[in-house]
Design a protein around this motif. Structure first.
Motif, short mmCIF file in Angstrom:
data_model
loop_
_atom_site.label_atom_id
_atom_site.label_comp_id
_atom_site.label_asym_id
_atom_site.label_seq_id
_atom_site.Cartn_x
_atom_site.Cartn_y
_atom_site.Cartn_z
N PRO A 1 -3.55 12.88 -1.90
CA PRO A 1 -4.01 13.84 -0.90
C PRO A 1 -3.01 14.00 0.25
CG PRO A 1 -5.66 12.11 -1.30
CD PRO A 1 -4.40 11.69 -1.98
N ASP A 2 -3.05 15.15 0.88
CA ASP A 2 -2.13 15.44 1.98
C ASP A 2 -2.20 14.40 3.09
OD1 ASP A 2 -1.20 17.67 0.67
OD2 ASP A 2 -2.46 19.08 1.79
N GLU A 3 -3.40 13.89 3.38
CA GLU A 3 -3.51 12.91 4.47
C GLU A 3 -2.79 11.60 4.12
OE1 GLU A 3 -7.52 12.82 2.25
OE2 GLU A 3 -6.25 14.37 3.09
N ILE A 4 -2.67 11.29 2.84
CA ILE A 4 -1.90 10.11 2.41
C ILE A 4 -0.41 10.40 2.54
CG2 ILE A 4 -1.34 8.62 0.44
CD1 ILE A 4 -4.07 8.02 1.68
N VAL A 5 -0.01 11.60 2.16
CA VAL A 5 1.40 11.99 2.26
C VAL A 5 1.90 11.87 3.70
CG1 VAL A 5 3.04 13.89 1.94
CG2 VAL A 5 1.24 13.52 0.26
N GLU A 6 1.01 12.10 4.64
CA GLU A 6 1.39 12.07 6.06
C GLU A 6 1.35 10.67 6.67
OE1 GLU A 6 2.74 14.61 7.55
OE2 GLU A 6 2.41 15.81 5.73
N ARG A 7 0.94 9.67 5.91
CA ARG A 7 0.86 8.30 6.45
C ARG A 7 2.24 7.75 6.74
NH1 ARG A 7 -3.93 4.87 4.59
NH2 ARG A 7 -3.13 3.62 6.29
N ASP A 8 2.29 6.81 7.64
CA ASP A 8 3.53 6.16 8.06
C ASP A 8 4.01 5.22 6.96
OD1 ASP A 8 5.59 4.67 9.24
OD2 ASP A 8 4.56 4.49 11.16
N PRO A 9 5.21 5.42 6.43
CA PRO A 9 5.70 4.55 5.35
C PRO A 9 5.99 3.13 5.83
CG PRO A 9 7.39 6.13 5.96
CD PRO A 9 6.15 6.50 6.72
N ASP A 10 6.12 2.94 7.13
CA ASP A 10 6.44 1.61 7.66
C ASP A 10 5.19 0.77 7.93
OD1 ASP A 10 9.19 2.11 7.58
OD2 ASP A 10 9.11 3.12 9.52
N GLU A 11 4.02 1.37 7.87
CA GLU A 11 2.78 0.63 8.08
C GLU A 11 2.34 -0.03 6.77
OE1 GLU A 11 -0.18 3.21 9.71
OE2 GLU A 11 0.88 3.47 11.61
N GLU A 12 1.44 -1.00 6.89
CA GLU A 12 0.87 -1.68 5.73
C GLU A 12 -0.37 -0.93 5.26
OE1 GLU A 12 1.83 -4.45 3.96
OE2 GLU A 12 3.69 -4.40 5.11
N TRP A 13 -0.34 -0.41 4.04
CA TRP A 13 -1.50 0.25 3.44
C TRP A 13 -1.25 0.41 1.96
CZ3 TRP A 13 -0.38 5.04 1.27
CH2 TRP A 13 0.77 5.68 1.75
N PHE A 14 -2.31 0.71 1.22
CA PHE A 14 -2.22 0.83 -0.23
C PHE A 14 -3.11 1.97 -0.67
CE2 PHE A 14 -3.74 -0.31 -4.52
CZ PHE A 14 -2.53 -0.43 -5.17
N PHE A 15 -2.63 2.73 -1.65
CA PHE A 15 -3.41 3.84 -2.19
C PHE A 15 -3.31 3.84 -3.70
CE2 PHE A 15 -3.58 8.22 -3.82
CZ PHE A 15 -4.85 8.58 -3.40
N THR A 16 -4.44 4.01 -4.36
CA THR A 16 -4.44 4.18 -5.81
C THR A 16 -5.61 5.08 -6.19
OG1 THR A 16 -4.13 3.06 -7.93
CG2 THR A 16 -5.85 2.17 -6.45
N VAL A 17 -5.67 5.42 -7.45
CA VAL A 17 -6.74 6.28 -7.98
C VAL A 17 -7.20 5.71 -9.30
CG1 VAL A 17 -5.84 8.40 -6.87
CG2 VAL A 17 -5.07 7.78 -9.18
N GLU A 18 -8.34 6.18 -9.75
CA GLU A 18 -8.81 5.86 -11.09
C GLU A 18 -8.02 6.73 -12.07
OE1 GLU A 18 -11.15 3.68 -12.30
OE2 GLU A 18 -11.27 2.87 -10.27
N LEU A 19 -7.56 6.14 -13.14
CA LEU A 19 -6.83 6.90 -14.15
C LEU A 19 -7.82 7.64 -15.04
CD1 LEU A 19 -4.07 7.59 -15.32
CD2 LEU A 19 -4.28 5.60 -16.80
N THR A 20 -7.68 8.95 -15.05
CA THR A 20 -8.54 9.76 -15.92
C THR A 20 -7.64 10.64 -16.78
OG1 THR A 20 -8.70 11.50 -14.25
CG2 THR A 20 -10.43 9.83 -14.24
N GLY A 21 -7.98 10.75 -18.02
CA GLY A 21 -7.21 11.62 -18.91
C GLY A 21 -5.89 11.00 -19.33
N GLU A 22 -4.99 11.86 -19.72
CA GLU A 22 -3.67 11.46 -20.23
C GLU A 22 -2.72 11.15 -19.07
OE1 GLU A 22 -2.28 11.96 -23.61
OE2 GLU A 22 -4.33 12.07 -24.36
N THR A 23 -1.73 10.32 -19.37
CA THR A 23 -0.66 10.07 -18.41
C THR A 23 0.10 11.37 -18.17
OG1 THR A 23 -0.43 7.79 -19.11
CG2 THR A 23 1.46 8.77 -18.02
N ALA A 24 0.38 11.64 -16.90
CA ALA A 24 1.18 12.82 -16.56
C ALA A 24 2.63 12.52 -16.86
CB ALA A 24 1.00 13.17 -15.08
N HIS A 25 3.27 13.40 -17.61
CA HIS A 25 4.67 13.18 -17.96
C HIS A 25 5.52 14.11 -17.15
CE1 HIS A 25 3.50 10.64 -21.28
NE2 HIS A 25 2.63 11.54 -21.61
#
Length: 151
Positions: free
Chosen positions: A127-151
């Motif tokens: 999501p856009d709000e994750i894209v805007e997060r500070d790369p120097d801060e401590e945080w983690f983002f993941t999602v549930e894998l649904t469907g096929e792997t995106a190639h």
């Protein structure tokens, strides 16, 4: 020992790589998801620079052979011409814009914060709000894998 293997060199060269297609997975496109996964350029690794003088000496020896120098010049010319040819098409011009856009640049700086399912799903799941997060801060983002792997 350190082995540095770079799946993608530059956005321009990636256009040629994508157009050429994959050798081992011919049914898989090397699209935006592949670029997202492989464009790990946030941290600059300079340890190889100490070997630069040795490399330049070896390159000069190789280029002193007129046939090798001519083959190299021809290959570089063809590669650059192919990049220009692809960028002149609507499809590759748009794709190049996506590769080099602000969103992909920001995503490349956030790789260390993503779980593997983000890479398997592709950049659209971030999501856009994750894209805007500070790369120097401590945080983690993941999602549930649904469907096929995106190639």
């Amino acid at each position: 020992m350190q082995l540095s293997h770079y799946a993608v060199r530059s956005a321009e060269s990636f256009l040629v790589k994508r157009d050429r297609g994959r050798v081992n997975h011919v049914d898989r496109d090397q699209g935006l998801a592949y670029w997202f996964r492989m464009n790990n350029n946030f941290e600059e690794e300079t340890s190889i620079l100490k070997r630069l003088p040795m490399m330049k000496d070896e390159l000069a020896k190789l280029m002193s052979d007129p046939e090798i120098a001519a083959a190299h010049a021809h290959s570089v010319k063809c590669h650059c011409a192919k990049i220009d040819e692809l960028k002149a098409t609507e499809n590759y011009s748009k794709f190049y814009g996506e590769l080099t856009g602000e969103r992909q640049e920001k995503l490349a700086r956030l790789h260390g914060h993503f779980g593997s399912n983000v890479f398997l799903s592709g950049p659209a799941v971030v999501p856009d709000e994750i894209v805007e997060r500070d790369p120097d801060e401590e945080w983690f983002f993941t999602v549930e894998l649904t469907g096929e792997t995106a190639h």
